[in-house]
Motif scaffolding. Structure first.
Motif, short mmCIF file in Angstrom:
data_model
loop_
_atom_site.label_atom_id
_atom_site.label_comp_id
_atom_site.label_asym_id
_atom_site.label_seq_id
_atom_site.Cartn_x
_atom_site.Cartn_y
_atom_site.Cartn_z
N GLY A 156 -30.44 149.57 39.21
CA GLY A 156 -30.89 149.26 37.85
C GLY A 156 -31.06 150.53 37.02
N GLN A 157 -31.67 151.52 37.61
CA GLN A 157 -31.87 152.79 36.91
C GLN A 157 -30.53 153.47 36.60
OE1 GLN A 157 -35.11 152.59 35.80
NE2 GLN A 157 -35.19 154.80 36.21
N HIS A 158 -29.62 153.47 37.59
CA HIS A 158 -28.32 154.13 37.37
C HIS A 158 -27.50 153.37 36.32
CE1 HIS A 158 -28.84 157.35 40.16
NE2 HIS A 158 -29.10 156.52 41.16
N GLU A 159 -27.68 152.06 36.29
CA GLU A 159 -26.98 151.27 35.27
C GLU A 159 -27.49 151.69 33.89
OE1 GLU A 159 -25.42 146.87 35.89
OE2 GLU A 159 -27.38 146.86 34.95
N LYS A 160 -28.81 151.80 33.81
CA LYS A 160 -29.44 152.16 32.53
C LYS A 160 -29.02 153.58 32.08
CE LYS A 160 -34.14 152.55 31.59
NZ LYS A 160 -35.42 152.22 32.18
N PHE A 161 -29.09 154.52 32.98
CA PHE A 161 -28.83 155.92 32.59
C PHE A 161 -27.34 156.24 32.43
CE2 PHE A 161 -32.76 158.46 32.56
CZ PHE A 161 -33.67 157.46 32.91
N SER A 162 -26.47 155.54 33.18
CA SER A 162 -25.04 155.86 33.09
C SER A 162 -24.33 154.99 32.06
CB SER A 162 -24.37 155.65 34.45
OG SER A 162 -24.36 154.26 34.76
N GLY A 163 -24.94 153.86 31.73
CA GLY A 163 -24.29 152.94 30.80
C GLY A 163 -23.15 152.16 31.47
N GLN A 164 -23.01 152.30 32.79
CA GLN A 164 -21.95 151.58 33.51
C GLN A 164 -22.50 150.28 34.10
OE1 GLN A 164 -18.75 153.17 34.29
NE2 GLN A 164 -19.40 154.72 32.79
N ASP A 165 -21.63 149.30 34.20
CA ASP A 165 -22.02 148.04 34.83
C ASP A 165 -21.94 148.21 36.36
OD1 ASP A 165 -22.37 145.52 35.79
OD2 ASP A 165 -20.74 144.59 34.64
N LEU A 166 -23.07 148.14 37.02
CA LEU A 166 -23.06 148.35 38.48
C LEU A 166 -23.29 147.04 39.24
CD1 LEU A 166 -24.98 151.76 38.78
CD2 LEU A 166 -22.53 151.35 38.58
N LYS A 167 -23.05 145.91 38.54
CA LYS A 167 -23.35 144.63 39.22
C LYS A 167 -22.29 144.27 40.24
CE LYS A 167 -26.00 142.98 35.39
NZ LYS A 167 -25.65 144.18 34.58
N TYR A 168 -22.73 143.46 41.17
CA TYR A 168 -21.84 142.93 42.19
C TYR A 168 -21.34 141.57 41.72
CZ TYR A 168 -20.47 140.84 46.67
OH TYR A 168 -19.78 140.23 47.67
N PHE A 169 -20.04 141.30 41.92
CA PHE A 169 -19.50 140.01 41.51
C PHE A 169 -19.06 139.24 42.75
CE2 PHE A 169 -15.79 137.43 40.05
CZ PHE A 169 -16.55 136.49 39.34
N ASN A 170 -19.66 138.06 42.92
CA ASN A 170 -19.28 137.23 44.05
C ASN A 170 -18.16 136.28 43.61
OD1 ASN A 170 -19.07 135.17 45.98
ND2 ASN A 170 -21.23 135.40 46.59
N GLU A 171 -16.95 136.59 44.10
CA GLU A 171 -15.77 135.82 43.63
C GLU A 171 -15.86 134.35 44.01
OE1 GLU A 171 -12.44 137.88 45.31
OE2 GLU A 171 -12.73 139.59 43.95
#
Ligand code: GAP
Length: 489
Positions: free
Chosen positions: A326-341
């Protein structure tokens, strides 16, 4: 540069220190430190310049043993499983990593300095000792009543006399700062990683994309970490440079799932130590109280070991939730979510983290395996056997010719070479009596010795001697080699 007083290696040098250290650890730590130096497990670093602030180098046997611990961990948790992959990330990362993780703002210890002797200690540790011995801060009049360990004593008594006079508490950030490039300004400031974990979080999407691994899964890493500890000590237990073996195990963002995996990892890590020889009776699991938890954790348990200086942390298992991603998503502006196909769900996973220190593991294995004979087991009183698990032992086989003539050295040399070629560390030794050679191998934990004698010339058999039972069996050369290799599997 750390101050000079801090430079003294623990459990060493000055006789007063040594005397108190002996009392504190019943002599066992001192004996282990001395054996480590003498036989080439651990040397004080930069020794020719007087040493350097609780820093250690690992000699030929220590380097081998450390590597064995890391290999065992890697085989068990990475190559031995299909749900964990490995990583080797950089020690110096973009400083934003440490901003995001909270280390820049929160990775600090409360520090106090004595106005008289100028030694610095962790304020929380002093409080702990005062509480343990029901001391008031100034109650230092009757020293003899206190059964303090060397380092505890230094926190209570000032070398300038009586108790310390503390400054106010300051927060001291434990990260080592450095500069990257040719300028030394705030724009080029960087940090040595204080844990390997953040390199894993920063690569979460890379690993997902390159491996297409599915949750639940883990990313594992072994590597150096650096902390400017206020009070390093107890030999290799707490140092400023050390190696961690960490797994970030990603699970669905669900409290019950996280709790289930947390319990699983506590057991797995405890078993790692037990399967490699630590006695269960010397291990305890200690769950952290709420106020003790790190800034990222909703639940942490330590695996503690009964070291000669007291029950102390070997490993930590923490529920880090989705804090880091969550923190890295916030600070990097990148989407770090996992997608369950399969389900179409998109989420930031929770993380359970088993983390352990390689040097602490090594110290525990050395302490647990250290056995001094009382003279009733067929060994002379005081003789030392290091009962290391064979897979951790730096040398697996000592190979000896009974005498240095009549072709025996050539046969023994060939056996040692065959073992080495097959990946089994072997040590050829032809000096001194065979009894002496056995003792030299017992002291460094070599589980087996092979002796070539005159019967070998007749029937191709050798003596295979077991370190722990001291039993000797007569066995064909080829069988001796395959029996040893079988036992190492
Ligand atoms: N990523 C989580 C983390 O770093 P930690 O409890 O601070 O958690 C994990 O460290 C392990 O690293 C500890 O259980 C210990 O074995 C080892 N460790 C931590 N600080 C150390 C030090 N100064 N010297 C040697 N080992 C250390």
């Amino acid at each position: 540069m750390p101050n000079q007083k801090d430079n003294l290696p623990s459990f060493a040098s000055s006789s007063a220190q040594a005397a108190e250290g002996r009392k504190a650890s019943d002599g066992k730590m001192e004996k282990i430190v001395s054996l480590c130096k003498r036989r080439g497990f651990v040397y004080p670093a930069s020794e020719i310049y007087g040493g350097f602030a609780n820093t250690f180098d690992y000699g030929p046997l220590g380097a081998e043993m450390k590597k064995n611990i890391k290999d065992e961990w890697w085989k068990r948790f990475v190559t031995g499983r299909d749900d964990i992959v490995g990583l080797d990330s950089a020690i110096i990362q973009n400083p934003k990593v440490w901003e995001a993780s909270g280390h820049l703002s929160s990775f600090s210890d409360p520090l106090v300095e004595c106005k008289k002797c100028h030694r610095r200690f962790r304020a929380d540790k002093i409080k702990e000792i005062e509480a343990k011995f029901h001391l008031s801060p100034r109650d230092v009049s009757d020293r003899s009543k206190l059964d303090l360990m060397l380092e505890e004593r230094a926190m209570i008594f000032c070398s300038e006399g009586d108790g310390h006079e503390w400054t106010d508490v300051k927060q001291f950030n434990l990260m080592f700062k450095t500069y990257v490039g040719v300028t030394e300004d705030s724009a080029s400031t960087a940090y040595l990683r204080p844990e390997t974990a953040q390199g894993i979080f920063a690569n979460f999407q890379n690993v997902l994309q390159s491996t297409r691994i599915k949750i639940p899964f883990g990313i594992a890493q072994i590597g150096k970490a650096f902390r400017n500890e206020i009070t390093p000590g107890n030999f290799i237990f707490r140092t400023r440079e050390f190696e961690q073996a960490e797994i970030e195990y990603f699970v669905k963002p669900d409290k019950a799932e996280s709790e289930k995996r947390y319990r699983y990892w506590i057991e797995e890590i405890e078993n790692f130590y037990i399967d490699l020889g630590l006695k269960k009776a010397n291990i305890e699991i200690r769950e952290h109280a709420r106020e003790e938890l790190s800034h990222y954790s909703t639940g942490t348990s330590d695996i503690e070991y009964n070291f000669p200086f007291g029950m102390s942390e070997l490993a930590g298992i923490a529920q880090r939730t989705d804090y880091d991603l969550g923190q890295h998503e916030k600070f990097s502006g990148q989407d770090l979510k996992y997608f369950n196909e399969e389900t179409g769900e998109r989420y930031l996973p929770y993380v359970v983290e088993p983390s352990l220190g390689i040097e602490r593991a090594m110290l525990a294995f050395l302490v647990d395996g250290y056995d001094e004979s009382d003279g009733t087991d067929g060994r002379a009183e005081g003789e030392v056997t290091l009962r290391l698990h064979p897979r951790l032992a730096p040398i697996k086989v000592g190979v000896f010719p009974l005498v240095k003539k009549e072709g025996l050295p050539e046969i023994a040399g060939k056996i040692a070479a065959d073992l080495r070629r097959a990946g089994t560390t072997a040590f050829y030794d032809e000096s001194g009596s065979v009894g002496r050679r056995y003792r030299r191998q017992d002291e460094i934990g070599t589980p087996w010795c092979v002796t070539v004698d005159f019967d070998t010339l007749k029937d191709n058999t050798v003596t295979l001697r077991d370190r722990d039972t001291m039993k000797q069996e007569r066995i064909k050369i080829s069988e001796a080699i395959s029996s040893i290799q079988g036992k190492l599997k």
